[in-house]
Design a protein around this motif. Structure first.
Motif, PDB file in Angstrom:
ATOM      1  N   TRP A 161       0.843  -1.436   0.013  1.00 55.20           N
ATOM      2  CA  TRP A 161      -0.105   0.082   0.159  1.00 55.20           C
ATOM      3  C   TRP A 161       0.866   1.416  -0.164  1.00 55.20           C
ATOM      4  O   TRP A 161       0.501   2.305  -0.454  1.00 55.20           O
ATOM      5  CB  TRP A 161      -0.995  -0.007   1.134  1.00 55.20           C
ATOM      6  N   LEU A 162       2.016   1.370   0.658  1.00 56.22           N
ATOM      7  CA  LEU A 162       2.934   2.412   0.590  1.00 56.22           C
ATOM      8  C   LEU A 162       3.566   2.588  -0.714  1.00 56.22           C
ATOM      9  O   LEU A 162       3.555   3.578  -1.032  1.00 56.22           O
ATOM     10  CB  LEU A 162       4.008   1.890   1.511  1.00 56.22           C
ATOM     11  N   VAL A 163       3.951   1.502  -1.432  1.00 58.50           N
ATOM     12  CA  VAL A 163       4.169   2.008  -2.825  1.00 58.50           C
ATOM     13  C   VAL A 163       3.174   2.442  -3.787  1.00 58.50           C
ATOM     14  O   VAL A 163       3.509   3.171  -4.535  1.00 58.50           O
ATOM     15  CB  VAL A 163       4.992   0.493  -3.537  1.00 58.50           C
ATOM     16  N   LEU A 164       2.057   1.601  -3.613  1.00 54.90           N
ATOM     17  CA  LEU A 164       0.804   2.345  -4.289  1.00 54.90           C
ATOM     18  C   LEU A 164       0.578   3.791  -3.978  1.00 54.90           C
ATOM     19  O   LEU A 164       0.571   4.426  -5.170  1.00 54.90           O
ATOM     20  CB  LEU A 164      -0.236   1.260  -4.143  1.00 54.90           C
ATOM     21  N   ALA A 165       0.660   4.263  -3.084  1.00 53.45           N
ATOM     22  CA  ALA A 165       0.382   5.482  -2.656  1.00 53.45           C
ATOM     23  C   ALA A 165       1.420   6.363  -3.165  1.00 53.45           C
ATOM     24  O   ALA A 165       1.168   7.362  -3.669  1.00 53.45           O
ATOM     25  CB  ALA A 165       0.185   5.695  -1.071  1.00 53.45           C
ATOM     26  N   LEU A 166       2.662   6.147  -3.016  1.00 50.63           N
ATOM     27  CA  LEU A 166       3.759   6.622  -3.534  1.00 50.63           C
ATOM     28  C   LEU A 166       3.719   6.799  -4.871  1.00 50.63           C
ATOM     29  O   LEU A 166       3.959   8.082  -5.441  1.00 50.63           O
ATOM     30  CB  LEU A 166       4.966   6.029  -3.122  1.00 50.63           C
ATOM     31  N   ALA A 167       3.207   5.782  -5.779  1.00 44.90           N
ATOM     32  CA  ALA A 167       3.088   5.764  -7.142  1.00 44.90           C
ATOM     33  C   ALA A 167       2.164   6.743  -7.579  1.00 44.90           C
ATOM     34  O   ALA A 167       2.253   7.409  -8.436  1.00 44.90           O
ATOM     35  CB  ALA A 167       2.839   4.352  -7.553  1.00 44.90           C
ATOM     36  N   VAL A 168       0.972   6.861  -6.924  1.00 46.54           N
ATOM     37  CA  VAL A 168      -0.069   7.666  -7.295  1.00 46.54           C
ATOM     38  C   VAL A 168       0.388   9.102  -6.928  1.00 46.54           C
ATOM     39  O   VAL A 168       0.108   9.975  -8.067  1.00 46.54           O
ATOM     40  CB  VAL A 168      -1.330   7.564  -6.341  1.00 46.54           C
ATOM     41  N   PHE A 169       0.984   9.444  -6.116  1.00 39.00           N
ATOM     42  CA  PHE A 169       1.448  10.739  -5.603  1.00 39.00           C
ATOM     43  C   PHE A 169       2.858  11.337  -6.910  1.00 39.00           C
ATOM     44  O   PHE A 169       2.572  12.250  -7.163  1.00 39.00           O
ATOM     45  CB  PHE A 169       1.894  10.841  -4.262  1.00 39.00           C
ATOM     46  N   ALA A 170       3.498  10.188  -6.967  1.00 36.57           N
ATOM     47  CA  ALA A 170       4.721  10.643  -7.766  1.00 36.57           C
ATOM     48  C   ALA A 170       4.230  10.587  -9.370  1.00 36.57           C
ATOM     49  O   ALA A 170       4.851  11.568 -10.057  1.00 36.57           O
ATOM     50  CB  ALA A 170       5.909   9.466  -7.614  1.00 36.57           C
ATOM     51  N   ALA A 171       3.177   9.983  -9.629  1.00 34.55           N
ATOM     52  CA  ALA A 171       2.629  10.102 -11.046  1.00 34.55           C
ATOM     53  C   ALA A 171       2.241  11.499 -11.379  1.00 34.55           C
ATOM     54  O   ALA A 171       1.899  11.946 -12.552  1.00 34.55           O
ATOM     55  CB  ALA A 171       1.608   8.856 -11.389  1.00 34.55           C
ATOM     56  N   ASN A 172       1.601  11.833 -10.413  1.00 36.38           N
ATOM     57  CA  ASN A 172       0.774  13.169 -10.561  1.00 36.38           C
ATOM     58  C   ASN A 172       1.560  14.389 -10.249  1.00 36.38           C
ATOM     59  O   ASN A 172       1.228  15.468 -10.550  1.00 36.38           O
ATOM     60  CB  ASN A 172      -0.646  13.412  -9.823  1.00 36.38           C
ATOM     61  N   LEU A 173       2.550  14.281  -9.691  1.00 33.84           N
ATOM     62  CA  LEU A 173       3.426  15.398  -9.087  1.00 33.84           C
ATOM     63  C   LEU A 173       4.012  16.265 -10.294  1.00 33.84           C
ATOM     64  O   LEU A 173       4.029  17.584 -10.071  1.00 33.84           O
ATOM     65  CB  LEU A 173       4.437  14.875  -8.267  1.00 33.84           C
ATOM     66  N   PRO A 174       4.209  15.666 -11.433  1.00 32.95           N
ATOM     67  CA  PRO A 174       4.760  16.776 -12.560  1.00 32.95           C
ATOM     68  C   PRO A 174       3.750  17.575 -13.166  1.00 32.95           C
ATOM     69  O   PRO A 174       4.098  18.640 -13.725  1.00 32.95           O
ATOM     70  CB  PRO A 174       5.371  15.567 -13.389  1.00 32.95           C
TER      71      PRO A 174
ATOM     72  N   ALA B 160       4.638  -2.430 -15.359  1.00 35.17           N
ATOM     73  CA  ALA B 160       4.703  -1.194 -14.398  1.00 35.17           C
ATOM     74  C   ALA B 160       4.777   0.121 -14.781  1.00 35.17           C
ATOM     75  O   ALA B 160       4.135   0.991 -14.229  1.00 35.17           O
ATOM     76  CB  ALA B 160       5.995  -1.577 -13.252  1.00 35.17           C
ATOM     77  N   ALA B 161       5.373   0.253 -16.101  1.00 36.65           N
ATOM     78  CA  ALA B 161       5.455   1.606 -16.423  1.00 36.65           C
ATOM     79  C   ALA B 161       4.123   1.863 -16.999  1.00 36.65           C
ATOM     80  O   ALA B 161       3.502   3.090 -16.819  1.00 36.65           O
ATOM     81  CB  ALA B 161       6.456   1.753 -17.898  1.00 36.65           C
ATOM     82  N   CYS B 162       3.314   1.247 -17.627  1.00 35.53           N
ATOM     83  CA  CYS B 162       2.102   1.565 -18.228  1.00 35.53           C
ATOM     84  C   CYS B 162       1.185   1.840 -16.875  1.00 35.53           C
ATOM     85  O   CYS B 162       0.218   2.600 -17.028  1.00 35.53           O
ATOM     86  CB  CYS B 162       1.515   0.204 -18.977  1.00 35.53           C
ATOM     87  N   LEU B 163       1.267   0.815 -15.812  1.00 37.55           N
ATOM     88  CA  LEU B 163       0.337   1.089 -14.658  1.00 37.55           C
ATOM     89  C   LEU B 163       0.854   2.787 -14.091  1.00 37.55           C
ATOM     90  O   LEU B 163       0.167   3.397 -13.741  1.00 37.55           O
ATOM     91  CB  LEU B 163       0.760   0.201 -13.566  1.00 37.55           C
ATOM     92  N   PHE B 164       2.181   3.177 -14.081  1.00 33.85           N
ATOM     93  CA  PHE B 164       2.390   4.247 -13.591  1.00 33.85           C
ATOM     94  C   PHE B 164       1.990   5.567 -14.416  1.00 33.85           C
ATOM     95  O   PHE B 164       1.416   6.496 -13.905  1.00 33.85           O
ATOM     96  CB  PHE B 164       4.021   4.296 -13.639  1.00 33.85           C
TER      97      PHE B 164
END
Length: 100
Positions: free
Chosen positions: A8-21, A78-82
């Motif tokens: 869950w930590l990695v998924l939350a980090l991925a959502v945050f990091a994918a939208n940050l730019p 994983a890149a497609c999911l990101f």
């Protein structure tokens, strides 16, 4: 750390990091403010955030137990999911229409 907490930590980090730019106008998140930032800067930041997220996930996996070897298929998926996780930020930045 429990395995489910790490996931869950990695998924939350991925959502945050994918939208940050898309929500930030600074170059590489710490540089000078650009108005508006070029699309290729956002793409570069998205790639760097993906690499950082994959690295953190790999470190958490190694900390929990044995790290499994991954092939190119894993990284492609994983890149497609990101990229898919970054879609709300993309819509907010490029597809929303102004009022009036």
């Amino acid at each position: 750390m429990d395995q489910s907490v790490a996931v869950w930590l990695v998924l939350a980090l991925a959502v945050f990091a994918a939208n940050l730019p898309y929500f930030n106008e600074r170059l590489l998140l710490v540089g000078p403010r650009q108005a508006p930032k070029a699309a290729w800067w956002r793409l570069l930041e998205l790639v760097l955030m993906a690499v950082l997220t994959f690295a953190i996930g790999s470190l958490l996996e190694a900390r929990i137990g044995q790290r499994h070897a991954q092939g190119w298929e894993f990284y492609a998926a994983a890149a497609c999911l990101f990229i898919t996780l970054g879609f709300p930020g993309f819509v907010w930045r490029y597809l929303r229409r102004g009022r009036g």
